[in-house]
Design a protein around this motif. Structure first.
Motif, PDB file in Angstrom:
ATOM      1  N   ARG A  24       0.825  -1.208   0.000  1.00  0.00           N
ATOM      2  CA  ARG A  24       0.000   0.000   0.000  1.00  0.00           C
ATOM      3  C   ARG A  24       0.861   1.262   0.000  1.00  0.00           C
ATOM      4  NH1 ARG A  24      -3.186  -1.237   5.365  1.00  0.00           N
ATOM      5  NH2 ARG A  24      -0.993  -1.533   5.910  1.00  0.00           N
ATOM      6  N   ILE A  25       2.144   1.104   0.324  1.00  0.00           N
ATOM      7  CA  ILE A  25       3.053   2.256   0.396  1.00  0.00           C
ATOM      8  C   ILE A  25       3.961   2.307  -0.832  1.00  0.00           C
ATOM      9  CG2 ILE A  25       4.925   3.310   1.729  1.00  0.00           C
ATOM     10  CD1 ILE A  25       3.670   2.075   4.230  1.00  0.00           C
ATOM     11  N   HIS A  26       4.576   1.171  -1.150  1.00  0.00           N
ATOM     12  CA  HIS A  26       5.419   1.064  -2.350  1.00  0.00           C
ATOM     13  C   HIS A  26       4.974  -0.166  -3.131  1.00  0.00           C
ATOM     14  CE1 HIS A  26       8.238   3.484   0.216  1.00  0.00           C
ATOM     15  NE2 HIS A  26       8.385   4.115  -0.932  1.00  0.00           N
ATOM     16  N   THR A  27       4.764   0.005  -4.401  1.00  0.00           N
ATOM     17  CA  THR A  27       4.411  -1.143  -5.218  1.00  0.00           C
ATOM     18  C   THR A  27       5.675  -1.811  -5.735  1.00  0.00           C
ATOM     19  OG1 THR A  27       2.957  -1.909  -6.995  1.00  0.00           O
ATOM     20  CG2 THR A  27       4.283   0.063  -7.446  1.00  0.00           C
ATOM     21  N   SER A  28       5.581  -3.081  -6.046  1.00  0.00           N
ATOM     22  CA  SER A  28       6.735  -3.849  -6.533  1.00  0.00           C
ATOM     23  C   SER A  28       6.433  -4.398  -7.920  1.00  0.00           C
ATOM     24  CB  SER A  28       7.047  -5.005  -5.579  1.00  0.00           C
ATOM     25  OG  SER A  28       5.985  -5.957  -5.601  1.00  0.00           O
ATOM     26  N   LEU A  29       7.486  -4.810  -8.606  1.00  0.00           N
ATOM     27  CA  LEU A  29       7.308  -5.387  -9.933  1.00  0.00           C
ATOM     28  C   LEU A  29       6.472  -6.665  -9.855  1.00  0.00           C
ATOM     29  CD1 LEU A  29       7.920  -5.354 -12.945  1.00  0.00           C
ATOM     30  CD2 LEU A  29      10.099  -6.499 -12.452  1.00  0.00           C
ATOM     31  N   ALA A  30       6.706  -7.479  -8.827  1.00  0.00           N
ATOM     32  CA  ALA A  30       5.939  -8.722  -8.678  1.00  0.00           C
ATOM     33  C   ALA A  30       4.458  -8.425  -8.475  1.00  0.00           C
ATOM     34  CB  ALA A  30       6.492  -9.538  -7.508  1.00  0.00           C
ATOM     35  N   GLN A 114       4.467   9.920 -10.529  1.00  0.00           N
ATOM     36  CA  GLN A 114       5.039   9.339  -9.315  1.00  0.00           C
ATOM     37  C   GLN A 114       5.880  10.392  -8.590  1.00  0.00           C
ATOM     38  OE1 GLN A 114       4.753   5.469  -8.362  1.00  0.00           O
ATOM     39  NE2 GLN A 114       2.943   6.433  -9.232  1.00  0.00           N
ATOM     40  N   ARG A 115       5.398  11.625  -8.580  1.00  0.00           N
ATOM     41  CA  ARG A 115       6.065  12.696  -7.854  1.00  0.00           C
ATOM     42  C   ARG A 115       5.722  12.615  -6.366  1.00  0.00           C
ATOM     43  NH1 ARG A 115       3.958  17.779 -11.210  1.00  0.00           N
ATOM     44  NH2 ARG A 115       2.036  16.592 -10.890  1.00  0.00           N
ATOM     45  N   ALA A 177       9.656   0.330 -14.792  1.00  0.00           N
ATOM     46  CA  ALA A 177       9.781   1.770 -14.546  1.00  0.00           C
ATOM     47  C   ALA A 177       8.811   2.226 -13.466  1.00  0.00           C
ATOM     48  CB  ALA A 177       9.533   2.542 -15.840  1.00  0.00           C
ATOM     49  N   LEU A 178       7.602   1.663 -13.459  1.00  0.00           N
ATOM     50  CA  LEU A 178       6.628   1.994 -12.410  1.00  0.00           C
ATOM     51  C   LEU A 178       7.146   1.589 -11.031  1.00  0.00           C
ATOM     52  CD1 LEU A 178       3.161   0.964 -13.928  1.00  0.00           C
ATOM     53  CD2 LEU A 178       3.906   3.264 -13.309  1.00  0.00           C
ATOM     54  N   ALA A 179       7.642   0.356 -10.928  1.00  0.00           N
ATOM     55  CA  ALA A 179       8.140  -0.126  -9.638  1.00  0.00           C
ATOM     56  C   ALA A 179       9.354   0.680  -9.177  1.00  0.00           C
ATOM     57  CB  ALA A 179       8.488  -1.613  -9.739  1.00  0.00           C
TER      58      ALA A 179
END
Length: 325
Positions: A24-30, A114-115, A177-179
């Motif tokens: 919920r705080i940082h998303t991951s590639l998985a 993602q600022r 790039a998102l992760a």
């Protein structure tokens, strides 16, 4: 500047330090890859369910994909009466319909904010996570539709560009790039002047000159009259979907709190016991969203508002006129 330009070309972002494992705080590639299955059923094709926000009163708001003539045949019960070819019907004396198939391989560009202004959440997700999840699900569905998919992911100082391609490799670069951008967000980040949304949209205009599907996921912090002009120009030749991501606290701050806010250099105390302070904060947030909603009326763009206070997938299904899974 040269370093930033290199990152734009290669679609890479610098590696971040160790971050929270809370999705919920940082998303991951998985986690982003795991959304492919749940996203099935979403559609960004022109034909939309009646209750979809992408469906206008009489036609889809997604007009960028063209149609190819397939065949002319007799009318059958259940056919859409709008497909009847009245000239052939009058000539033959029997109703005929024109069968059209949708063109494939339309390029799509997903622009994801993602600022640090997105690194905020009070109830379920950070806004940055909600935007990343929605972007990942949208990317999966667009690629499954047979279209090219790419994106621009930008933070305060970095920007990654992935040109639209019809390949899993391009999709994986976008998800990476998102992760990576999510991992760069943290409370101790230095106070810098962030990349403006207007600047990013100008870059989009150079890539997507016409006939693109453009999806912008952001809290639209820092928009101005120039942003409006760029949005208007993009909407004239492309299908433009704006996804404003908000937090529930923006319009309903509870009274009796003393909040300390800081930009990393200066700090201020906000007393939500003051009705004037609560009203001022709520009006600031509503004013920004009101301006984005006004673009829908003036430029015909589609709006998919998302809240970081709920799960992302149920909201997207509801907005696209789909029932619960």
């Amino acid at each position: 500047m040269k370093d930033r330009a290199a990152r734009i070309r290669t679609g890479t972002l610098p590696k971040a330090r160790q971050v929270s494992e809370d999705p919920r705080i940082h998303t991951s590639l998985a986690h982003l890859r795991s959304l492919e299955g749940p996203a099935r059923g979403l559609s960004f094709l022109p034909r939309q369910p009646a209750q979809s926000v992408l469906n206008g009163r009489h036609a889809s708001r997604l007009r960028g994909r063209g149609l190819n003539f397939e065949e002319l045949r007799d009318y059958l019960p259940g056919d859409d009466v709008r497909a009847i070819d009245w000239k052939v019907t009058a000539r033959t004396g029997a109703p005929h319909v024109r069968v059209m198939t949708e063109e494939r391989d339309r390029p799509a560009l997903l622009v994801v904010d993602q600022r640090m202004s997105m690194f905020f959440g009070t109830r379920h997700n950070m806004k940055s996570v909600t935007a990343a999840e929605a972007a990942a699900m949208t990317a999966f569905r667009i690629l499954d539709q047979g279209d090219r998919v790419g994106g621009i992911v930008f933070g305060d100082e970095v920007l990654a560009e992935i040109r639209p391609q019809r390949s899993r490799a391009a999709l994986n670069r976008f998800l990476t790039a998102l992760a990576d951008a999510s991992a760069l967000l943290h409370a101790e980040a230095p106070n810098v002047t962030p990349i403006g949304l207007t600047q990013v949209l100008r870059s989009v205009a150079h890539i997507a000159r016409r006939n693109h599907l453009i999806v912008v996921l952001s809290d639209f912090d820092g928009i101005d009259a120039e942003t409006e002009r760029v949005v208007a120009a993009l909407s004239r030749h492309n299908d433009l979907i704006l996804v404003p991501v908000t937090d529930p606290s923006a319009g309903e701050l509870p009274p009796g709190l003393r909040l300390i806010v800081t930009d990393g250099a200066l700090q201020a105390e906000i007393d939500t016991g003051s009705a004037g302070a609560r009203q001022g904060l709520a009006e600031m947030s509503r004013g920004r969203i009101r301006e984005v909603l006004d673009w829908q009326r003036r430029f015909g763009v589609a709006i998919l508002p998302l809240s970081a206070g709920e799960e992302t997938l149920p909201q997207m299904r509801r907005l696209l006129g789909l029932g619960p899974r």
